[in-house]
Design an enzyme around this catalytic site. Structure first.
Site, PDB file in Angstrom:
ATOM      1  N   GLU A   1       0.825  -1.228   0.000  1.00 52.91           N
ATOM      2  CA  GLU A   1       0.000   0.000   0.000  1.00 52.91           C
ATOM      3  C   GLU A   1       0.851   1.266   0.000  1.00 52.91           C
ATOM      4  O   GLU A   1       0.495   2.262   0.616  1.00 52.91           O
ATOM      5  CB  GLU A   1      -0.955   0.010   1.208  1.00 52.91           C
ATOM      6  CG  GLU A   1      -2.130  -0.927   1.089  1.00 52.91           C
ATOM      7  CD  GLU A   1      -2.892  -0.737  -0.202  1.00 52.91           C
ATOM      8  OE1 GLU A   1      -2.968   0.393  -0.697  1.00 52.91           O
ATOM      9  OE2 GLU A   1      -3.397  -1.745  -0.720  1.00 52.91           O
TER      10      GLU A   1
HETATM   11  C1  LIG Z   1       2.694  -9.567   0.522  1.00 52.47           C
HETATM   12  C2  LIG Z   1       2.388  -8.480  -0.442  1.00 52.47           C
HETATM   13  C3  LIG Z   1       1.061  -8.179  -0.728  1.00 52.47           C
HETATM   14  C4  LIG Z   1       0.753  -7.214  -1.686  1.00 52.47           C
HETATM   15  N1  LIG Z   1      -0.560  -7.025  -2.063  1.00 52.47           N
HETATM   16  C5  LIG Z   1      -0.823  -6.271  -3.157  1.00 52.47           C
HETATM   17  C6  LIG Z   1      -2.140  -6.215  -3.703  1.00 52.47           C
HETATM   18  O1  LIG Z   1      -3.078  -6.826  -3.183  1.00 52.47           O
HETATM   19  N2  LIG Z   1      -2.341  -5.486  -4.825  1.00 52.47           N
HETATM   20  C7  LIG Z   1      -1.350  -4.802  -5.435  1.00 52.47           C
HETATM   21  O2  LIG Z   1      -1.605  -4.168  -6.443  1.00 52.47           O
HETATM   22  N3  LIG Z   1      -0.090  -4.829  -4.940  1.00 52.47           N
HETATM   23  C8  LIG Z   1       0.200  -5.548  -3.827  1.00 52.47           C
HETATM   24  N4  LIG Z   1       1.476  -5.599  -3.323  1.00 52.47           N
HETATM   25  C9  LIG Z   1       2.516  -4.836  -3.978  1.00 52.47           C
HETATM   26  C10 LIG Z   1       3.036  -3.703  -3.139  1.00 52.47           C
HETATM   27  O3  LIG Z   1       2.094  -2.672  -3.059  1.00 52.47           O
HETATM   28  C11 LIG Z   1       4.378  -3.286  -3.740  1.00 52.47           C
HETATM   29  O4  LIG Z   1       5.301  -4.319  -3.438  1.00 52.47           O
HETATM   30  C12 LIG Z   1       4.875  -1.954  -3.229  1.00 52.47           C
HETATM   31  O5  LIG Z   1       4.033  -0.928  -3.656  1.00 52.47           O
HETATM   32  C13 LIG Z   1       6.305  -1.669  -3.671  1.00 52.47           C
HETATM   33  O6  LIG Z   1       6.484  -1.930  -5.038  1.00 52.47           O
HETATM   34  P1  LIG Z   1       7.698  -2.868  -5.491  1.00 52.47           P
HETATM   35  O7  LIG Z   1       7.660  -4.111  -4.711  1.00 52.47           O
HETATM   36  O8  LIG Z   1       7.667  -2.971  -6.969  1.00 52.47           O
HETATM   37  O9  LIG Z   1       8.980  -2.092  -5.039  1.00 52.47           O
HETATM   38  P2  LIG Z   1       9.655  -0.842  -5.824  1.00 52.47           P
HETATM   39  O10 LIG Z   1       8.611   0.096  -6.285  1.00 52.47           O
HETATM   40  O11 LIG Z   1      10.626  -1.376  -6.808  1.00 52.47           O
HETATM   41  O12 LIG Z   1      10.438  -0.191  -4.612  1.00 52.47           O
HETATM   42  C14 LIG Z   1      11.685  -0.678  -4.111  1.00 52.47           C
HETATM   43  C15 LIG Z   1      12.266   0.364  -3.183  1.00 52.47           C
HETATM   44  O13 LIG Z   1      12.471   1.584  -3.907  1.00 52.47           O
HETATM   45  C16 LIG Z   1      11.828   2.654  -3.267  1.00 52.47           C
HETATM   46  N5  LIG Z   1      11.319   3.573  -4.287  1.00 52.47           N
HETATM   47  C17 LIG Z   1      10.645   3.251  -5.422  1.00 52.47           C
HETATM   48  N6  LIG Z   1      10.301   4.365  -6.073  1.00 52.47           N
HETATM   49  C18 LIG Z   1      10.743   5.401  -5.352  1.00 52.47           C
HETATM   50  C19 LIG Z   1      10.689   6.817  -5.487  1.00 52.47           C
HETATM   51  N7  LIG Z   1      10.057   7.390  -6.511  1.00 52.47           N
HETATM   52  N8  LIG Z   1      11.256   7.575  -4.538  1.00 52.47           N
HETATM   53  C20 LIG Z   1      11.855   7.021  -3.469  1.00 52.47           C
HETATM   54  N9  LIG Z   1      11.944   5.698  -3.274  1.00 52.47           N
HETATM   55  C21 LIG Z   1      11.384   4.899  -4.200  1.00 52.47           C
HETATM   56  C22 LIG Z   1      10.701   2.038  -2.455  1.00 52.47           C
HETATM   57  O14 LIG Z   1      10.330   2.854  -1.362  1.00 52.47           O
HETATM   58  C23 LIG Z   1      11.330   0.720  -2.020  1.00 52.47           C
HETATM   59  O15 LIG Z   1      12.083   0.924  -0.850  1.00 52.47           O
HETATM   60  C24 LIG Z   1       1.797  -6.516  -2.329  1.00 52.47           C
HETATM   61  C25 LIG Z   1       3.131  -6.774  -1.980  1.00 52.47           C
HETATM   62  C26 LIG Z   1       3.423  -7.744  -1.072  1.00 52.47           C
HETATM   63  C27 LIG Z   1       4.869  -8.034  -0.769  1.00 52.47           C
END
Ligand SMILES: Cc1cc2nc3c(=O)[nH]c(=O)nc-3n(C[C@H](O)[C@H](O)[C@H](O)COP(=O)(O)OP(=O)(O)OC[C@H]3O[C@@H](n4cnc5c(N)ncnc54)[C@H](O)[C@@H]3O)c2cc1C
Length: 601
Positions: free
Chosen positions: A442
């Site tokens: 989220e």
């Molecule tokens: C168990 C679990 C349940 C989930 N459930 C859902 C769901 O039901 N529906 C859904 O749609 N998604 C879901 N997610 C996805 C979740 O919302 C994302 O994992 C999360 O938003 C982060 O995206 P990412 O994993 O691609 O990480 P990334 O976006 O690649 O981020 C990696 C790191 O980079 C940082 N970062 C990225 N962009 C920036 C920026 N612009 N500025 C500063 N820092 C940045 C982040 O803060 C993080 O520390 C779930 C994830 C998990 C692990």
């Protein structure tokens, strides 16, 4: 008798003393309710939590969902528990009576759900996501969509998900590539891959309603070209019966550190003929609609983090009262019996920190649900608008502060149990693992901090920010009247000044320096703002406790209120001063993070 998973006294304090849940029954929507009906809902929740969820918490942790290529397998105990929850009516606690709901105020439903969350962890997420999905369609869907999708979700036949994340698009939703093409019937065909979708596939319900963000062919780039679609797992016929499978396939399950009762799925849309999707609202406004669900989910995430912290604290406290080990330094007699560890000052420190984090975070989340309720049901337009403004500002803090400090509380719970906390015979290690998700999904903490500083604080010419300062200042003025709380009032007033100065410094800097450099300590700003908000909520709790003590309560209540006042003291002496350090980094525009070069790592 087993130790309670949550303190009933604490929940009562929050609902009826810190907040005025009973006062909500004066609103038309809640006029069929009274304190008795709230208590009944609370008791039902506790008994379902203890009977159906708690005994299987470890089983659901040990037996992660599996997929045999056709079907997802989960322990049968999960479905039995969720069915019991549904049959009790609590799964749709806030929904309208005519849809089978209990029409409870959000703040009461939140407290009622806390027992379930404490015992069931993310298993409750299936119902939470379904509700939030149904609420979004109710707010932005057509009457026909509500009839077709919301009604079966409220009846417990269908489940709901939110499908945003893709392999190449997590925090940056603007880059999502799932596409939608209008077909000859005016519906859309959806093509693309989503990952990490919670509850994306399972056999717990007849059908799953995915809310999918996708880009209609030819739409503008970025978030302005994102639309929202209802994409069911199984198509539904005109008469409401189930039709054929939609072109949505489970590509695989993720296996996780915690939160294992809920499936985390990779979903493929449209690998064959294209998955049929139904547009919600207007084209290209998808993210706006999705925020309806995301904002609700953000309060849910904060609450789950706070409840995990409260539960871990409860275990650690019960353990510390019964575990004899060592002697106090002042005890010179080696043959004296060992003391229970709760007597060691360092154990008290760890319990105090947990209590301060957990109860502070929980108060914040209840404030969030109270504001959400006010947005919809407060008697005047002025009150509804004011609630909306404050909630909008606070949402990144409600999501993040409990998510960051909740796991810290769980870390300390493990430490209180020593080696016994590290093994899975005791639940505190699972609570820690489960809670570790909350700073990630989220919107990560980093993303929330940018939302707070870059959007929520300056929005509407700082109106939400000013409203928050005004609310905190009201509490300062009230506390100044009390001899014993005056000191904290002064300290909070000083902290509010620090917040205003820091905010001014960092936002003014964006006029003259690179914004990435100016905002490179945004998480410290979030911590600072969060700590001040929690200090405010602790002072509010202190005011209630002090007043109650003047009325010479019964001994157990006296202890309860003294515990509140002492934790207030702890937060102000051990935690609040952290803000000065964070403020210096943010307002000095320290660019250490920004200046570090990739090659130097
Ligand atoms: C168990 C679990 C349940 C989930 N459930 C859902 C769901 O039901 N529906 C859904 O749609 N998604 C879901 N997610 C996805 C979740 O919302 C994302 O994992 C999360 O938003 C982060 O995206 P990412 O994993 O691609 O990480 P990334 O976006 O690649 O981020 C990696 C790191 O980079 C940082 N970062 C990225 N962009 C920036 C920026 N612009 N500025 C500063 N820092 C940045 C982040 O803060 C993080 O520390 C779930 C994830 C998990 C692990």
């Amino acid at each position: 008798m087993a130790a309670p998973i949550l303190s009933e006294r604490e929940l009562e304090f929050m609902l009826y003393e810190l907040f005025d849940a009973e006062g909500l029954t004066e609103r038309l929507r809640y006029s069929d309710h009274n304190r008795e009906t709230f208590t009944m809902a609370m008791n039902t929740s506790r008994s379902i939590a203890e009977k159906y969820f708690l005994p299987h918490r470890q089983l659901l942790d040990n037996c992660q969902p599996t997929f045999d290529g056709e079907k997802v397998h989960q322990p049968s105990e999960l479905k039995i528990a969720l069915d019991a929850l549904f049959d009790s009516g609590l799964a749709t606690a806030t929904a309208n009576f005519e849809l089978g709901g209990m029409q409870l105020p959000g703040i009461v439903a939140n407290a009622v759900g806390s027992y379930l969350s404490a015992a069931g962890g993310v298993a409750i997420g299936y119902t939470g996501l379904t509700n939030a999905n149904a609420n979004l369609i109710s707010a932005h869907g057509t009457a026909e969509q509500i009839e077709k999708w919301v009604v079966p979700m409220r009846e417990g036949r269908f489940a709901g998900t939110m499908a945003m994340t893709e392999p190449g698009s997590g925090s940056g939703l603007a880059d999502l590539t799932t596409s939608a093409v209008k077909d000859e019937n005016g519906d859309y065909r959806i093509y693309g891959n989503k990952i990490f979708i919670s509850g994306g596939d399972h056999d717990l319900n007849e059908n799953i309603v995915h809310l999918v963000l996708a880009r209609i062919k030819g739409a503008p780039k970025g978030i302005k070209g994102v639309s929202l679609f209802i994409v069911p797992k199984v198509l539904v016929n005109e008469d409401g019966s189930l039709g054929k499978r939609n072109d949505v396939a489970l590509a695989g399950l993720f296996h996780k550190m915690g939160g294992r009762a809920q499936t985390s799925t990779a979903l493929s849309f449209g690998e064959k003929e294209g998955a049929i999707g139904y547009l919600v609202g207007e084209e290209n406004r998808g993210l706006y609609y999705m925020f309806h669900m995301m904002n609700e989910a953000r309060i849910m995430v904060g609450t789950s983090a706070a409840v995990n912290a409260l539960t871990g604290y409860q275990y650690a406290l019960d353990y510390a009262k019964e575990r004899p080990q060592g002697r106090l330094l002042s005890e010179k007699e080696p043959s004296s019996p060992p003391v229970n560890i709760i007597q060691h000052p360092d154990i008290k420190r760890m319990l105090l920190a947990q209590k301060a984090y957990a109860e502070g975070a929980y108060a914040l989340c209840l404030l969030g649900t109270q504001l959400d309720d006010d947005v919809r049901t407060a008697p005047t337009e002025k009150e509804r608008t004011a609630a909306h403004l404050l909630l909008d500002l606070l949402t990144p803090i409600i999501k993040s502060w409990p998510s960051e400090f909740g796991p810290k509380a769980n870390y300390l719970a493990i430490q209180v149990l020593g080696g016994h906390g590290y093994i899975n015979e005791h639940p505190v290690e699972q609570l820690y693992r489960d809670n570790r998700l909350n700073p990630i999904h989220e919107g990560t903490t980093g993303i929330q901090s940018l939302d707070l500083l870059g959007r929520k604080v300056p929005m509407k010419n700082f109106a939400g920010f000013q409203a928050c300062i005004a609310e905190m200042t009201k509490t300062v003025e009230l506390a100044k009247k009390s001899k014993s709380l005056n000191k904290y009032a002064t300290e909070l007033a000083e902290a509010i000044d620090v917040l205003m100065n820091t905010t001014h410094k960092v936002l003014s800097a964006t006029q003259t320096m690179n914004i990435d450099a100016a905002f490179s300590n945004s998480v410290k700003y979030l911590d600072l703002f969060g700590h001040i908000v929690i200090a405010w909520l602790w002072l509010k709790q202190g005011i209630v406790a002090e007043k109650a003590l003047l009325e010479q309560p019964h001994e157990s209540d006296e202890n309860f209120y003294r515990g509140k006042l002492h934790t207030l003291q702890y937060f102000f002496s051990a935690e609040l001063p952290e803000i000065f350090h964070w403020a210096r980094i943010v307002s000095d525009l320290d660019t250490t993070n920004f200046d570090m070069q990739e090659e130097w790592f």
